[in-house]
Scaffold this active site. Sequence first.
Site, mmCIF file in Angstrom:
data_model
loop_
_atom_site.group_PDB
_atom_site.id
_atom_site.type_symbol
_atom_site.label_atom_id
_atom_site.label_comp_id
_atom_site.label_asym_id
_atom_site.label_seq_id
_atom_site.Cartn_x
_atom_site.Cartn_y
_atom_site.Cartn_z
ATOM 1 N N HIS A 23 0.836 -1.952 -5.800
ATOM 2 C CA HIS A 23 0.030 -0.885 -6.428
ATOM 3 C C HIS A 23 -1.458 -1.055 -6.117
ATOM 4 C CE1 HIS A 23 3.516 0.547 -8.359
ATOM 5 N NE2 HIS A 23 3.445 -0.061 -9.515
ATOM 6 N N LEU B 295 5.959 2.055 -0.028
ATOM 7 C CA LEU B 295 5.044 2.998 -0.685
ATOM 8 C C LEU B 295 5.644 3.204 -2.070
ATOM 9 C CD1 LEU B 295 4.410 5.722 2.075
ATOM 10 C CD2 LEU B 295 2.868 3.889 1.352
ATOM 11 N N ASP B 296 4.796 3.390 -3.079
ATOM 12 C CA ASP B 296 5.312 3.644 -4.427
ATOM 13 C C ASP B 296 6.177 4.895 -4.413
ATOM 14 O OD1 ASP B 296 3.834 1.499 -5.270
ATOM 15 O OD2 ASP B 296 2.168 2.723 -6.011
ATOM 16 N N LYS B 297 7.015 5.015 -5.447
ATOM 17 C CA LYS B 297 7.917 6.170 -5.536
ATOM 18 C C LYS B 297 7.147 7.495 -5.484
ATOM 19 C CE LYS B 297 11.553 7.944 -8.510
ATOM 20 N NZ LYS B 297 12.233 7.818 -9.798
ATOM 21 N N LYS C 127 -4.001 1.944 -6.623
ATOM 22 C CA LYS C 127 -4.015 2.372 -8.032
ATOM 23 C C LYS C 127 -4.753 1.341 -8.891
ATOM 24 C CE LYS C 127 0.212 5.015 -7.627
ATOM 25 N NZ LYS C 127 1.655 4.929 -7.646
#
Length: 239
Positions: A189, A101-103, A192
């Site tokens: 991503h 998962l992204d930060k 997004k």
Amino acid sequence: MRIDKYLANMNVGSRKQVHELIKQGIVTINENVVKTPKEKVKENDVVKVGEEEIKYQQYHYFLLNKPKGVLSATEDLHQKTVIDLLDPKDRYKDMAPVGRLDKDTTGLLLLTNDGQLNHELLAPSKHVDKVYQAKIAGIVSEETVRNFAEGMTLKDGTTLKPAKLKILDTDEENGTSKIEITIKEGKYHQIKRMFGAEGMKVLELDRISMGRLSLPEDLAQGKYSELSVNQIKNLKEEK
Ligand code: URA
């Protein structure tokens, strides 16, 4: 397996600490005091340190509610990783997150030292459904719902499988939307970039489920729970 390896693998302590416990005479196999770290443990043997029985469990599966600001990695020189969120006794060798998962993304992240399962759950051929809820800067329209449902091609040529988008709420005054999206892949991503292609920005992203695994409502961010035998069985059937 040697008793020192057995105890070290079960995070009773480092090899050195385990040798010390053996020297103290408090380690037993089937109620017999262990004399040397080389002694072997066989299947069904009962191993105790003092009065506490130490059962062998090769694989561990933790369901983490990832908070923002933490990397989905096993180690990093400068930043906190999801492994750092585990209690030291749960940091088993080879523990790693299943995917990333992204930060700044929150929510469900599976951590396991079962490398085989990790690999299989991520295989592109698996298409395990991942469900996210998000806050979007922009008013999401039915056109975006249709574009996602058809499968998109991003500007860089990346093709995406059809994704299910549900508009949960729109706030015309602030120009934001709450949505739920189900994707089958986990490209870099991805969500997004999908909203970016529609001229919108993801403000908050939270994963709520992966396959049949859902985030328990009472699991606070930064906390984790060990999966039940049943949940592990379901997970394996996901393969
Ligand atoms: N899609 C994203 O853009 N980020 C994530 O962390 C997960 C899916």
